[in-house]
Design a protein around this motif. Structure first.
Motif, PDB file in Angstrom:
ATOM      1  N   LYS A  73       0.811  -1.223   0.000  1.00  0.00           N
ATOM      2  CA  LYS A  73       0.000   0.000   0.000  1.00  0.00           C
ATOM      3  C   LYS A  73       0.846   1.275   0.000  1.00  0.00           C
ATOM      4  O   LYS A  73       0.511   2.256   0.636  1.00  0.00           O
ATOM      5  CB  LYS A  73      -0.971  -0.007   1.185  1.00  0.00           C
ATOM      6  CG  LYS A  73      -1.921  -1.195   1.141  1.00  0.00           C
ATOM      7  CD  LYS A  73      -2.881  -1.194   2.282  1.00  0.00           C
ATOM      8  CE  LYS A  73      -3.786  -2.414   2.156  1.00  0.00           C
ATOM      9  NZ  LYS A  73      -4.704  -2.548   3.249  1.00  0.00           N
ATOM     10  N   ARG A  74       1.951   1.242  -0.783  1.00  0.00           N
ATOM     11  CA  ARG A  74       2.803   2.425  -0.900  1.00  0.00           C
ATOM     12  C   ARG A  74       2.706   3.071  -2.270  1.00  0.00           C
ATOM     13  O   ARG A  74       3.396   4.042  -2.541  1.00  0.00           O
ATOM     14  CB  ARG A  74       4.250   2.044  -0.603  1.00  0.00           C
ATOM     15  CG  ARG A  74       4.449   1.686   0.875  1.00  0.00           C
ATOM     16  CD  ARG A  74       5.865   1.326   1.153  1.00  0.00           C
ATOM     17  NE  ARG A  74       6.078  -0.026   0.635  1.00  0.00           N
ATOM     18  CZ  ARG A  74       7.267  -0.560   0.398  1.00  0.00           C
ATOM     19  NH1 ARG A  74       8.348   0.121   0.624  1.00  0.00           N
ATOM     20  NH2 ARG A  74       7.373  -1.779  -0.067  1.00  0.00           N
TER      21      ARG A  74
ATOM     22  N   ASN B 180      10.453   8.040   4.152  1.00  0.00           N
ATOM     23  CA  ASN B 180       9.877   9.315   4.577  1.00  0.00           C
ATOM     24  C   ASN B 180       9.641  10.276   3.412  1.00  0.00           C
ATOM     25  O   ASN B 180       9.245  11.414   3.610  1.00  0.00           O
ATOM     26  CB  ASN B 180      10.778   9.984   5.631  1.00  0.00           C
ATOM     27  CG  ASN B 180      12.174  10.248   5.115  1.00  0.00           C
ATOM     28  OD1 ASN B 180      12.498   9.918   3.975  1.00  0.00           O
ATOM     29  ND2 ASN B 180      13.009  10.834   5.940  1.00  0.00           N
ATOM     30  N   GLY B 181       9.885   9.854   2.185  1.00  0.00           N
ATOM     31  CA  GLY B 181       9.679  10.703   1.013  1.00  0.00           C
ATOM     32  C   GLY B 181       8.550  10.206   0.135  1.00  0.00           C
ATOM     33  O   GLY B 181       7.985   9.131   0.355  1.00  0.00           O
ATOM     34  N   GLU B 182       8.209  11.028  -0.855  1.00  0.00           N
ATOM     35  CA  GLU B 182       7.137  10.663  -1.780  1.00  0.00           C
ATOM     36  C   GLU B 182       7.488  11.172  -3.171  1.00  0.00           C
ATOM     37  O   GLU B 182       8.031  12.257  -3.322  1.00  0.00           O
ATOM     38  CB  GLU B 182       5.825  11.287  -1.318  1.00  0.00           C
ATOM     39  CG  GLU B 182       4.626  10.835  -2.115  1.00  0.00           C
ATOM     40  CD  GLU B 182       3.335  11.379  -1.544  1.00  0.00           C
ATOM     41  OE1 GLU B 182       2.777  12.297  -2.165  1.00  0.00           O
ATOM     42  OE2 GLU B 182       2.903  10.893  -0.489  1.00  0.00           O
TER      43      GLU B 182
END
Length: 80
Positions: free
Chosen positions: A26-27, A53-55
């Protein structure tokens, strides 16, 4: 094209098995909906991938089955 294969071909994620695990974990989302590894990607879709911690948020510009390194960058456009 399946999302796990697209992530690998566009070189967002290095290996298809890792791309599949990211989807199952689910990322990854397509147009705001959580993606399963078998979901289909179309031109114009917005893909979001969460790494630690990034997107990363990209728009699908082109779908190429077996892209060369130079072509992989043309498949996506990064968003802010």
């Amino acid at each position: 094209m399946r999302i796990d294969k697209f992530l690998k071909n566009s070189r967002i994620i290095k290996r298809r098995t890792i791309a599949k695990e990211a989807c199952d974990g689910k990322r990854v989302s397509i147009n705001g909906k959580l993606a399963k590894s078998g979901d289909i990607v179309k031109i114009g879709d917005i893909i979001e991938v969460r790494f630690g911690n990034g997107e990363l948020k990209v728009i699908v510009k082109e779908i190429i089955d077996n892209p060369k390194k130079e072509q992989a960058a043309d498949m996506i456009e990064k968003m802010e």
